[in-house]
Design a protein around this motif. Structure first.
Motif, PDB file in Angstrom:
ATOM      1  N   ILE A  51     -13.739 -42.517  24.714  1.00 54.85           N
ATOM      2  CA  ILE A  51     -12.407 -41.930  24.792  1.00 54.85           C
ATOM      3  C   ILE A  51     -12.184 -41.047  23.566  1.00 54.85           C
ATOM      4  N   ARG A  52     -11.287 -40.085  23.712  1.00 57.40           N
ATOM      5  CA  ARG A  52     -10.869 -39.241  22.595  1.00 57.40           C
ATOM      6  C   ARG A  52      -9.353 -39.347  22.489  1.00 57.40           C
ATOM      7  N   LEU A  53      -8.893 -39.921  21.394  1.00 56.30           N
ATOM      8  CA  LEU A  53      -7.469 -40.181  21.216  1.00 56.30           C
ATOM      9  C   LEU A  53      -6.776 -38.952  20.629  1.00 56.30           C
ATOM     10  N   ASP A  54      -5.593 -38.631  21.157  1.00 54.04           N
ATOM     11  CA  ASP A  54      -4.825 -37.525  20.586  1.00 54.04           C
ATOM     12  C   ASP A  54      -4.455 -37.825  19.139  1.00 54.04           C
ATOM     13  N   VAL A  55      -3.840 -38.999  18.921  1.00 57.78           N
ATOM     14  CA  VAL A  55      -3.400 -39.398  17.587  1.00 57.78           C
ATOM     15  C   VAL A  55      -3.602 -40.901  17.426  1.00 57.78           C
ATOM     16  N   LEU A  56      -4.157 -41.303  16.276  1.00 51.97           N
ATOM     17  CA  LEU A  56      -4.255 -42.718  15.940  1.00 51.97           C
ATOM     18  C   LEU A  56      -3.729 -42.884  14.521  1.00 51.97           C
ATOM     19  N   ALA A  57      -2.660 -43.692  14.374  1.00 54.04           N
ATOM     20  CA  ALA A  57      -2.047 -43.909  13.069  1.00 54.04           C
ATOM     21  C   ALA A  57      -2.007 -45.405  12.769  1.00 54.04           C
ATOM     22  N   ASN A  58      -1.897 -45.721  11.486  1.00 55.21           N
ATOM     23  CA  ASN A  58      -1.927 -47.112  11.049  1.00 55.21           C
ATOM     24  C   ASN A  58      -0.977 -47.249   9.870  1.00 55.21           C
ATOM     25  N   ASP A  59      -0.084 -48.235   9.918  1.00 54.37           N
ATOM     26  CA  ASP A  59       0.819 -48.455   8.789  1.00 54.37           C
ATOM     27  C   ASP A  59       0.398 -49.656   7.954  1.00 54.37           C
ATOM     28  N   GLY A  60      -0.839 -50.129   8.161  1.00 49.64           N
ATOM     29  CA  GLY A  60      -1.346 -51.284   7.431  1.00 49.64           C
ATOM     30  C   GLY A  60      -1.191 -52.583   8.184  1.00 49.64           C
ATOM     31  N   LYS A  61      -0.275 -52.606   9.133  1.00 51.79           N
ATOM     32  CA  LYS A  61      -0.052 -53.809   9.941  1.00 51.79           C
ATOM     33  C   LYS A  61      -0.201 -53.540  11.435  1.00 51.79           C
ATOM     34  N   THR A  62       0.036 -52.305  11.831  1.00 56.26           N
ATOM     35  CA  THR A  62       0.090 -51.965  13.254  1.00 56.26           C
ATOM     36  C   THR A  62      -0.665 -50.669  13.520  1.00 56.26           C
ATOM     37  N   LEU A  63      -1.370 -50.633  14.653  1.00 56.79           N
ATOM     38  CA  LEU A  63      -2.025 -49.414  15.121  1.00 56.79           C
ATOM     39  C   LEU A  63      -1.111 -48.716  16.126  1.00 56.79           C
ATOM     40  N   TYR A  64      -1.065 -47.392  16.039  1.00 59.14           N
ATOM     41  CA  TYR A  64      -0.271 -46.598  16.976  1.00 59.14           C
ATOM     42  C   TYR A  64      -1.169 -45.510  17.570  1.00 59.14           C
ATOM     43  N   ASN A  65      -1.466 -45.634  18.847  1.00 57.71           N
ATOM     44  CA  ASN A  65      -2.195 -44.589  19.555  1.00 57.71           C
ATOM     45  C   ASN A  65      -1.174 -43.802  20.384  1.00 57.71           C
ATOM     46  N   GLU A  67      -0.470 -40.492  22.828  1.00 59.43           N
ATOM     47  CA  GLU A  67      -1.081 -39.506  23.706  1.00 59.43           C
ATOM     48  C   GLU A  67      -0.001 -38.626  24.331  1.00 59.43           C
ATOM     49  N   MET A  68      -0.293 -37.334  24.444  1.00 59.47           N
ATOM     50  CA  MET A  68       0.602 -36.408  25.137  1.00 59.47           C
ATOM     51  C   MET A  68       0.046 -36.197  26.543  1.00 59.47           C
ATOM     52  N   GLN A  69       0.862 -36.476  27.554  1.00 57.58           N
ATOM     53  CA  GLN A  69       0.417 -36.391  28.944  1.00 57.58           C
ATOM     54  C   GLN A  69       1.262 -35.367  29.689  1.00 57.58           C
ATOM     55  N   THR A  70       0.650 -34.274  30.097  1.00 55.57           N
ATOM     56  CA  THR A  70       1.416 -33.192  30.750  1.00 55.57           C
ATOM     57  C   THR A  70       1.270 -33.175  32.270  1.00 55.57           C
ATOM     58  N   SER A  71       0.472 -34.065  32.820  1.00 55.24           N
ATOM     59  CA  SER A  71       0.325 -34.117  34.278  1.00 55.24           C
ATOM     60  C   SER A  71       0.583 -35.539  34.774  1.00 55.24           C
ATOM     61  N   ARG A  72       1.045 -35.657  36.010  1.00 60.29           N
ATOM     62  CA  ARG A  72       1.303 -36.969  36.593  1.00 60.29           C
ATOM     63  C   ARG A  72       0.031 -37.462  37.268  1.00 60.29           C
ATOM     64  N   THR A  73      -0.374 -38.688  36.929  1.00 59.85           N
ATOM     65  CA  THR A  73      -1.573 -39.256  37.529  1.00 59.85           C
ATOM     66  C   THR A  73      -1.388 -40.755  37.736  1.00 59.85           C
ATOM     67  N   SER A  74      -1.877 -41.258  38.850  1.00 59.04           N
ATOM     68  CA  SER A  74      -1.717 -42.674  39.173  1.00 59.04           C
ATOM     69  C   SER A  74      -2.623 -43.569  38.323  1.00 59.04           C
ATOM     70  N   SER A  75      -3.580 -42.974  37.604  1.00 56.66           N
ATOM     71  CA  SER A  75      -4.532 -43.766  36.830  1.00 56.66           C
ATOM     72  C   SER A  75      -4.038 -44.088  35.421  1.00 56.66           C
ATOM     73  N   LEU A  76      -2.835 -43.639  35.066  1.00 54.04           N
ATOM     74  CA  LEU A  76      -2.339 -43.862  33.707  1.00 54.04           C
ATOM     75  C   LEU A  76      -2.355 -45.342  33.291  1.00 54.04           C
ATOM     76  N   PRO A  77      -1.865 -46.278  34.113  1.00 51.19           N
ATOM     77  CA  PRO A  77      -1.902 -47.686  33.700  1.00 51.19           C
ATOM     78  C   PRO A  77      -3.311 -48.181  33.388  1.00 51.19           C
ATOM     79  N   LEU A  78      -4.292 -47.796  34.207  1.00 49.11           N
ATOM     80  CA  LEU A  78      -5.674 -48.219  33.958  1.00 49.11           C
ATOM     81  C   LEU A  78      -6.237 -47.540  32.718  1.00 49.11           C
ATOM     82  N   ARG A  79      -5.840 -46.299  32.500  1.00 47.64           N
ATOM     83  CA  ARG A  79      -6.278 -45.589  31.304  1.00 47.64           C
ATOM     84  C   ARG A  79      -5.739 -46.275  30.049  1.00 47.64           C
ATOM     85  N   MET A  80      -4.473 -46.708  30.108  1.00 49.15           N
ATOM     86  CA  MET A  80      -3.879 -47.401  28.971  1.00 49.15           C
ATOM     87  C   MET A  80      -4.588 -48.731  28.717  1.00 49.15           C
TER      88      MET A  80
END
Length: 257
Positions: A51-65, A67-80
């Motif tokens: 996978i290639r993540l748009d943005v991955l940030a870390n505040d030392g306790k939590t990871l934040y991934n 993603e910007m999604q510009t199209s509607r797709t039914s596979s989003l839940p599985l992708r997440m």
């Protein structure tokens, strides 16, 4: 528009901007994050899908991934689901205990409603079906934002951010700052493109000038009865190339030694 992959990455590459976006999306207090990673690739095994993540940030306790999604797709839940799994694989060192896994958010900012329910925010945590008060506690949270429903979001700062993503209208101090930074990035890219085009134009002009001088030299030498083999050696071209130049310039009857 900030939904453009490059522009989104360029803005989120700045720590304070990335923190500001996360604070507003998740309604959090001001935070400090480590240097955001843009377009981070995770491919743990050669024969598995990376996978290639748009943005991955870390505040030392939590990871934040994020993603910007510009199209509607039914596979989003599985992708997440897949993104969450690979984030865990990437963050858990060999020999580490499961308890060392930190809390993580997989966040998708969608320009179209991912579930067609008109909500601005959809938040998912693992909950017991038999007792909804019981949470699994796996420190995994998935959130999808529907920028097109910004008007129905009661949080002013988040609504302003979603509106800016949806229609490019900056109505808050933060989105006005985003717009200013976005214009700076665009102007910088315009300068770069113009600079590159100028260099390409100059290079082309130099090549055309060099080719013109070469042809003039070849014709001059040929008219002075210099042998084609000698001409070829002097201008560092093959005899076949010299003959082609002469035929193009002087006609098919040229090239007679």
């Amino acid at each position: 528009m900030i939904a453009d992959d490059y522009l989104f990455g360029a803005l989120m590459h700045q720590k304070d901007v990335c923190a500001g976006v996360i604070e507003r999306l998740l309604n959090m207090q001001p935070m400090q994050i480590t240097y955001p990673e843009i377009q981070k690739t995770i491919s743990p095994f050669y024969d598995t899908k990376g996978i290639r993540l748009d943005v991955l940030a870390n505040d030392g306790k939590t990871l934040y991934n994020i993603e910007m999604q510009t199209s509607r797709t039914s596979s989003l839940p599985l992708r997440m689901r897949y993104y969450q799994g690979l984030l865990d694989v990437d963050s858990l060192m060999k020999g580490s205990k499961y308890e060392s896994l930190c809390q993580s958010y997989v966040i998708f900012i969608c320009t179209k409603d991912p579930f067609s329910l008109g909500r601005p925010v959809y938040t998912f945590v693992n909950t017991c079906q038999e007792d909804t008060s019981l949470k699994l506690g796996d420190k995994s949270i998935k959130v999808l934002y529907n920028a097109s429903a910004w008007e129905s979001d009661g949080n002013d700062e988040r609504s302003g951010l979603l509106r800016y993503i949806d229609e490019g209208t900056a109505t808050t101090a933060f989105t006005q700052r985003l717009e200013k930074l976005a214009q700076e990035v665009k102007n910088m890219n315009l300068f770069k493109r113009r600079y590159m085009m100028r260099n390409i134009y100059l290079d082309d002009a130099m090549e055309r000038g060099a080719e013109l001088n070469l042809r003039r030299n070849v014709i001059g030498l040929y008219k002075n009865k210099v042998a084609i083999s000698t001409i070829a050696t002097s201008v560092e071209r093959t005899q076949a190339e010299i003959k082609e130049i002469l035929r193009n310039e002087l006609g098919p009857d040229a090239c007679q030694e």
